[in-house]
Design a protein around this motif. Sequence first.
Motif, PDB file in Angstrom:
ATOM      1  N   GLY A  27      73.474  16.121  -7.084  1.00 32.21           N
ATOM      2  CA  GLY A  27      73.730  16.187  -8.517  1.00 32.21           C
ATOM      3  C   GLY A  27      72.778  17.103  -9.256  1.00 32.21           C
ATOM      4  N   LEU A  28      72.303  18.158  -8.594  1.00 31.12           N
ATOM      5  CA  LEU A  28      71.365  19.099  -9.203  1.00 31.12           C
ATOM      6  C   LEU A  28      72.116  20.309  -9.742  1.00 31.12           C
ATOM      7  CD1 LEU A  28      68.845  19.200  -6.206  1.00 31.12           C
ATOM      8  CD2 LEU A  28      68.561  17.855  -8.291  1.00 31.12           C
ATOM      9  N   ASP A 192      83.449  14.703 -13.792  1.00 27.59           N
ATOM     10  CA  ASP A 192      82.149  14.740 -13.131  1.00 27.59           C
ATOM     11  C   ASP A 192      81.526  16.107 -13.428  1.00 27.59           C
ATOM     12  OD1 ASP A 192      79.953  13.993 -11.623  1.00 27.59           O
ATOM     13  OD2 ASP A 192      81.169  13.246  -9.959  1.00 27.59           O
ATOM     14  N   ARG A 193      80.336  16.320 -12.939  1.00 28.14           N
ATOM     15  CA  ARG A 193      79.686  17.617 -13.134  1.00 28.14           C
ATOM     16  C   ARG A 193      80.530  18.726 -12.513  1.00 28.14           C
ATOM     17  NH1 ARG A 193      74.825  17.639 -15.298  1.00 28.14           N
ATOM     18  NH2 ARG A 193      73.675  15.681 -15.430  1.00 28.14           N
ATOM     19  N   HIS A 194      80.567  19.873 -13.170  1.00 23.85           N
ATOM     20  CA  HIS A 194      81.292  21.031 -12.651  1.00 23.85           C
ATOM     21  C   HIS A 194      80.635  21.478 -11.356  1.00 23.85           C
ATOM     22  CE1 HIS A 194      83.020  25.069 -12.453  1.00 23.85           C
ATOM     23  NE2 HIS A 194      83.894  24.684 -13.353  1.00 23.85           N
ATOM     24  N   PRO A 195      81.422  21.816 -10.326  1.00 23.08           N
ATOM     25  CA  PRO A 195      80.839  22.210  -9.029  1.00 23.08           C
ATOM     26  C   PRO A 195      79.856  23.382  -9.122  1.00 23.08           C
ATOM     27  CG  PRO A 195      83.212  21.882  -8.819  1.00 23.08           C
ATOM     28  CD  PRO A 195      82.891  21.783 -10.281  1.00 23.08           C
ATOM     29  N   ALA A 202      83.698  18.719 -15.744  1.00 18.90           N
ATOM     30  CA  ALA A 202      85.062  19.160 -15.459  1.00 18.90           C
ATOM     31  C   ALA A 202      85.882  17.983 -14.950  1.00 18.90           C
ATOM     32  CB  ALA A 202      85.042  20.276 -14.403  1.00 18.90           C
ATOM     33  N   VAL A 203      87.211  18.150 -14.990  1.00 18.00           N
ATOM     34  CA  VAL A 203      88.089  17.194 -14.312  1.00 18.00           C
ATOM     35  C   VAL A 203      87.938  17.437 -12.815  1.00 18.00           C
ATOM     36  CG1 VAL A 203      90.497  16.560 -13.895  1.00 18.00           C
ATOM     37  CG2 VAL A 203      89.696  17.007 -16.234  1.00 18.00           C
ATOM     38  N   VAL A 204      87.447  16.421 -12.126  1.00 11.78           N
ATOM     39  CA  VAL A 204      87.114  16.556 -10.703  1.00 11.78           C
ATOM     40  C   VAL A 204      87.669  15.344  -9.959  1.00 11.78           C
ATOM     41  CG1 VAL A 204      85.225  16.662  -9.025  1.00 11.78           C
ATOM     42  CG2 VAL A 204      84.985  17.824 -11.214  1.00 11.78           C
TER      43      VAL A 204
END
Length: 308
Positions: A27-28, A192-195, A202-204
């Motif tokens: 998650g960095l 969730d966080r954008h890749p 973003a929608v993940v």
Amino acid sequence: MTDHRSMPVPDGLEGDRLDAAMARLFGLSRTRAAELIADGNVRVDGTDAAKSDRVAAGSWLEVTLPPPPSAPTPRPEPVPGLRIVHEDADIVVVDKPIGVVAHPTVGWTGPSVLEGLLAMGVQLTTSGAAERQGIVHRLDANTTGLMVLAKSEGAYSVLKRAFKERTVDKRYHTLVQGHPDPLRGTVDAPIDRHPSGDGRFAVVAGGRPSVTHYDTIEAFRAASLLEIKLETGRTHQIRVHMSALRHPCVGDRLYGADPTLAERLGVARQWLHAVRLGFDHPTEGRPVEFESPYPDDLAAAVEKLRED
């Protein structure tokens, strides 16, 4: 306290760059992952690696994660434009201006609601982390409008539970580009966080469940004014869901808004305002509701559209 981790590279990360794999695993941000690699805190199969190395599924990853920097301690600091809408022994409701975060965070040097209230002499509960006293929900720095904070421990626990159980009525108005079709609907898509690890969300698939209800209040030639009701309260939720519908909030450059339209309307941030907040008072039990008028920049943009 330093955190040592060791694990095999999951199959789903086969062929990813090491910095990208690190970002997804822990998650960095990509930048933070690259710094850890450059500082020698990451080993793959027992040897130091470069951020651009491609990882193989099953390779053994050893990571040393330094302790995260601690958030600054809140200090009384006057915040121009911060307005108290309601205050009693248990809660304080504020109207938050632009450019203000809820509480001090690492890397933020601007004003915060918490510090502004301390400067006004408002005593909040000490429940929660020191830098987040009384905070039960948050608004983005450039999202304006209503926030409630807890002044007593009892109010803090009741309000936290109310937000978690989705019994708080959170209403927002947002000006979005174009015209959503249908004019009213629900976006139920995990966030969730954008890749990319660049701070966006973003929608993940596999993200946290997120539900946004929207209804068109007024349609203009190039934009629509929507009322939003949130069931969940994810970071950037409205901005992400509107962008996913291909109708980003006007002025929201981070999520794909047209800078030309924003400039024409004089909007220098996302057009998004927490207009109404309703909940059962945490100690008295009676329903309470608060409203906030549009700030000048948002009101002027709507007037311009009406003139057009």
